[in-house]
Design an enzyme around this catalytic site. Structure first.
Site, PDB file in Angstrom:
ATOM      1  N   GLY A 165       0.809  -1.214   0.000  1.00 27.81           N
ATOM      2  CA  GLY A 165       0.000   0.000   0.000  1.00 27.81           C
ATOM      3  C   GLY A 165       0.844   1.266   0.000  1.00 27.81           C
ATOM      4  O   GLY A 165       0.545   2.233  -0.705  1.00 27.81           O
ATOM      5  N   THR A 166       1.901   1.252   0.776  1.00 25.13           N
ATOM      6  CA  THR A 166       2.740   2.450   0.868  1.00 25.13           C
ATOM      7  C   THR A 166       3.349   2.782  -0.490  1.00 25.13           C
ATOM      8  O   THR A 166       3.339   3.939  -0.926  1.00 25.13           O
ATOM      9  CB  THR A 166       3.844   2.229   1.920  1.00 25.13           C
ATOM     10  N   CYS A 217       3.683   6.118  15.489  1.00 21.07           N
ATOM     11  CA  CYS A 217       4.602   6.281  14.377  1.00 21.07           C
ATOM     12  C   CYS A 217       5.696   5.245  14.518  1.00 21.07           C
ATOM     13  O   CYS A 217       5.730   4.500  15.483  1.00 21.07           O
ATOM     14  CB  CYS A 217       5.174   7.688  14.350  1.00 21.07           C
TER      15      CYS A 217
HETATM   16  C1  LIG Z   1      -5.260   3.340   4.498  1.00 19.49           C
HETATM   17  C2  LIG Z   1      -3.909   2.718   4.393  1.00 19.49           C
HETATM   18  N1  LIG Z   1      -3.092   3.066   3.396  1.00 19.49           N
HETATM   19  C3  LIG Z   1      -1.874   2.527   3.262  1.00 19.49           C
HETATM   20  C4  LIG Z   1      -1.416   1.580   4.141  1.00 19.49           C
HETATM   21  C5  LIG Z   1      -0.041   1.039   3.956  1.00 19.49           C
HETATM   22  O1  LIG Z   1      -0.073  -0.220   3.351  1.00 19.49           O
HETATM   23  P1  LIG Z   1       1.164  -1.217   3.468  1.00 19.49           P
HETATM   24  O2  LIG Z   1       1.202  -1.640   4.884  1.00 19.49           O
HETATM   25  O3  LIG Z   1       0.839  -2.348   2.551  1.00 19.49           O
HETATM   26  O4  LIG Z   1       2.370  -0.486   3.031  1.00 19.49           O
HETATM   27  C6  LIG Z   1      -2.246   1.173   5.203  1.00 19.49           C
HETATM   28  C7  LIG Z   1      -1.827   0.175   6.211  1.00 19.49           C
HETATM   29  O5  LIG Z   1      -0.915   0.289   6.980  1.00 19.49           O
HETATM   30  C8  LIG Z   1      -3.514   1.766   5.341  1.00 19.49           C
HETATM   31  O6  LIG Z   1      -4.325   1.440   6.344  1.00 19.49           O
END
Ligand SMILES: Cc1ncc(COP(=O)(O)O)c(C=O)c1O
Lengths: 395, 355
Positions: A68-69, A336
């Site tokens: 997600g990041t 954080c």
């Molecule tokens: C809304 C949202 N966006 C992005 C992320 C980041 O995703 P990832 O953990 O796969 O990098 C998260 C989770 O931590 C999330 O809840």
């Protein structure tokens, strides 16, 4: 152990585990031309097609990423750079202040280093972005590079009407990105029907592996790559395809989407009992976000597994620690990487007073949640809140 | 017993936490974030609360299998320790911020919160012995930290545990190495944690600005130099005075007068102080009867000297030293000890040097 933190990550589904284990036992780079490579490529492409189908996208719109990041970074920076390159007046980013840090910090980084200017969207008290607020912020759109509004908020669970927002953005020619990490598998998500230009999803919130995600990107959306190299993923995201992760991601997403209706109903009922029980034990606790039965564009206005509550007079990190000591795992939703609890930026953005923002806890339910989990929380919440209140706020 | 182990990320507090676990206690680790803008990586050997230090502490906690949290006490630390430090210097005194931190942060803010949250005590990696409510010097004389704990009251000591007091620093490092702690060879932190570059004068000048004034020779009353702020000086200081005197004899700071910003200097024979007055004292245990024969330590790293303690008029103490001492600086603690070779010198209490 009572796990009430599924929004942080949720257990890997058994079918994901077996599909991935099978993949890991094989050799093959999906870019190789020989038989092993072809087999790997077939599995990756099958996964792409399945994921696309589950989310209402075309296979060519699926770009696999490292989660997600990365997808958020790619969408915000990539759309910004491509749009500004096409027209140098487009410097503005229109962003909800309740976004995940992957979006917030990308936008702020662009402001600091790339001459971008961020316009923060006005939020409803529930955390929702309305089409009017977006239209206001966009103006005539001529100076806007892109807009980003999450489908569902990871802390307070509020859903926004992304399709209506996409209409508003497109009316002034601005592409819209949405972070749907928390929405996929929880509420109906259809990429094409929503009209958004880019959509972030990740594996580990739906029973898939960590470090695997996707950016759904419309075929006509220009996006400057962050990673250069072998030209994989439409030249937007180079890197050897992580086939086991991709297979696991697709299995998780298809399973989560297929079982969504039934699971959502079960989790909403559990969640409603959790909230009612907590409010009974701690009458002055406050529910944050949208009402539990909120409805939006025919679907739920709040994630079914999300309960986010403030306990005025207690500190979130004291509550978390006391619950942890009693085997109950939840989140303040805002730690954080350095582990220092901060007042929730989401609650602060919706105008909550500091005490409410500091005293909040998120309980999030998922596929393995049961009545026993809710009972375990309700058995201890009252004394825990009382003790945390006695410990005061450290000043 | 449920104990809270304060873990800085250094070797001492890591071993203290480990010993608490070994002793069968139910241990929770906590790292104190004391700086409002924490650095990602440690810079120099002095800092103690960068994100990297928190990581080091968490690594040890995870190996020990104990819960671990970071408590953000930056605001309180800034007010009670850093701002106090600056204000003391501005008033011509020489504060000891480690002592202040023990008094106000570790054994007030942290201890109070720990007790309220249901813990029975706070464990730290201080080198001092504490048994049956009696605070004594560490067996490792070179590492002894009883001076900066001398300000604690019996009530505070009742909630404190110092598992390292009866072992040497060498032994602490050996235990850390045996357990495979990555911090086993981490350098000791020195000096003042919120001044990582060690430049106290520069730090104070940034906070207080330049406040020039005269340097006056005590014998002649003549102005022998100027300075950029009295906060650059400590009573007893010899180096960096920036003065020109006719004879070649070294001068020492005798006194600092903040209102006229006058730093008075004099030759060695004028520096001796035989009588020290203090503010109202704190005691680690029962209030002793005065007059009292004892030893007094007047700085963090000086030897204790024999003295007689009597009551002052204003609730403070009058400490008459058997032998006059150089460098008795207002603002420092005069920590009183009852000498005890066998069990370690017993800390009786302290009073802040007045002046
Ligand atoms: C809304 C949202 N966006 C992005 C992320 C980041 O995703 P990832 O953990 O796969 O990098 C998260 C989770 O931590 C999330 O809840």
């Amino acid at each position: 152990m009572t796990y009430l933190d599924h929004a942080a990550t949720t257990p890997v589904l058994p079918e994901v585990l077996s599909a991935m284990t099978e993949q890991w036992a094989r050799v093959g780079n999906a870019s190789s031309l020989h038989a092993s490579g072809r087999a790997a490529r077939r599995d990756a492409e099958q996964s792409r097609e399945r994921l696309a189908e589950a989310l209402g996208a075309r296979p060519s719109e699926v770009l696999f990423t490292g989660g997600g990041t990365e997808s958020d970074n790619l969408a915000v920076k990539g759309l910004f750079w491509a749009r500004r390159e096409a027209d140098s007046r487009r410097r503005r980013l229109v962003v909800s202040p309740a976004e995940h840090h992957a979006v917030l910090d990308s936008a702020e980084w662009l402001a600091k280093h790339e001459g971008a200017e961020v316009t923060w969207l006005h939020l409803e008290p529930t955390g929702r972005v309305t089409p009017e607020a977006l239209a206001d912020a966009l103006g005539d759109g001529s100076d806007v590079a892109m807009a980003s509004v999450m489908w569902a908020n990871n802390e307070i669970g509020t859903v926004s009407d992304v399709a209506a927002l996409a209409d508003v953005a497109h009316a002034v020619g601005v592409p819209l990105h949405t972070d749907a990490v928390q929405a996929v598998g929880q509420v109906p998500v259809d990429f094409s029907a929503s009209g958004v230009d880019a959509l972030t999803m990740t594996g580990h919130k739906l029973g898939g592996p960590m470090g695997a995600g996707a950016l759904l990107l419309r075929r006509d959306a220009e996006c400057t790559p962050l990673l250069h190299g072998g030209g994989q993923e439409r030249d937007v995201r180079s890197g050897t395809l992580d086939v086991p992760a991709i297979v696991g991601l697709a299995v998780a997403a298809t399973t989560a989407v297929a079982s969504r209706v039934e699971r959502a109903a079960r989790l909403a009922a559990l969640r409603d009992r959790l909230v009612a029980g907590v409010l009974e034990q701690v009458p002055d606790a406050q529910l944050n976000g949208a009402p539990l039965d909120d409805v939006l564009a025919g679907g739920p206005g709040r994630l079914p597994g999300n309960a986010h509550l403030s306990f005025p007079g207690a500190e979130g990190d004291a509550l978390l620690m006391l619950l942890d000591a009693r085997g109950i795992e939840c989140s303040t939703g805002s730690a954080c990487s350095a582990g220092v609890a901060r007042p929730s930026h989401v609650l602060t953005a919706v105008g909550a007073e500091a005490d409410r923002a500091r005293s909040s806890l998120r309980f999030s339910l998922g596929s393995t949640s049961t009545d026993a989990d809710v009972d375990a929380l309700l058995a201890v919440i009252a004394p825990v809140v009382e003790r945390a209140r006695r410990a005061g706020r450290g000043r | 017993m449920r104990v809270l182990a304060a873990m800085s990320g250094g070797v001492d507090s890591a071993v203290a936490a480990a010993l608490a676990v070994d002793a069968g206690h139910d241990v929770t680790g906590v790292h104190l974030a004391l700086s409002p803008d924490r650095q990602t990586l440690r810079s120099g050997a002095r800092g103690c609360c960068s994100v990297e230090d928190a990581h080091d502490a968490r690594r040890v906690a995870d190996e020990l299998g104990i819960p671990f949290y970071v408590w953000d006490l930056a605001e309180r630390f800034t007010e009670d320790v850093v701002d106090d430090f600056v204000a003391e210097y501005a008033a011509g005194r020489t504060p000891n911020p480690c002592l202040r931190c023990n008094e106000k942060i570790k054994f007030t803010a942290v201890l109070d919160r720990a007790l309220a949250l249901g813990f029975d005590a706070v464990v730290t990696g201080h080198h001092a012995r504490l048994a049956d409510g009696e605070l004594r010097r560490s067996v490792d004389a070179a590492k002894d930290q009883s001076y900066v704990l001398g300000v604690l009251t019996a009530e505070q000591l009742a909630g404190a545990r110092f598992p390292l007091g009866s072992m040497t620093k060498e032994r602490v490092r050996a235990i850390a190495a045996e357990r495979g702690f990555a911090v086993a060879t981490k350098p000791d932190s020195h000096d003042i944690c919120f001044i990582p570059d060690g430049d106290t004068r520069g730090f104070l000048t940034r906070r207080l600005g330049a406040q020039p004034g005269p340097v006056v020779d005590a014998a002649t009353g003549a102005t022998v130099g100027t300075h950029e702020g009295t906060h650059g000086f400590t009573v007893g200081q010899r180096r960096g005075l920036g003065i020109a005197v006719g004879d070649q004899r070294p001068r020492y700071v005798l006194s600092i007068e903040p209102v006229t910003r006058t730093v008075t200097v004099g030759t060695a024979e004028l520096t001796g102080v035989a009588r020290v007055r203090t503010a109202p004292p704190t005691w680690t245990g029962p209030v002793p009867e005065l007059p009292l024969r004892a030893q007094v330590q007047l700085r963090a790293h000086s030897a204790a000297v024999a003295c007689t303690v009597t009551a002052g008029a204003d609730g403070g103490l009058v400490v008459d030293l058997d032998e006059a001492q150089r460098g008795v600086a207002p603002g420092q603690s005069a920590v009183l000890y009852a000498p005890d070779r066998a069990r370690g010198d017993l800390v009786l209490g302290q009073g802040t040097v007045a002046g």
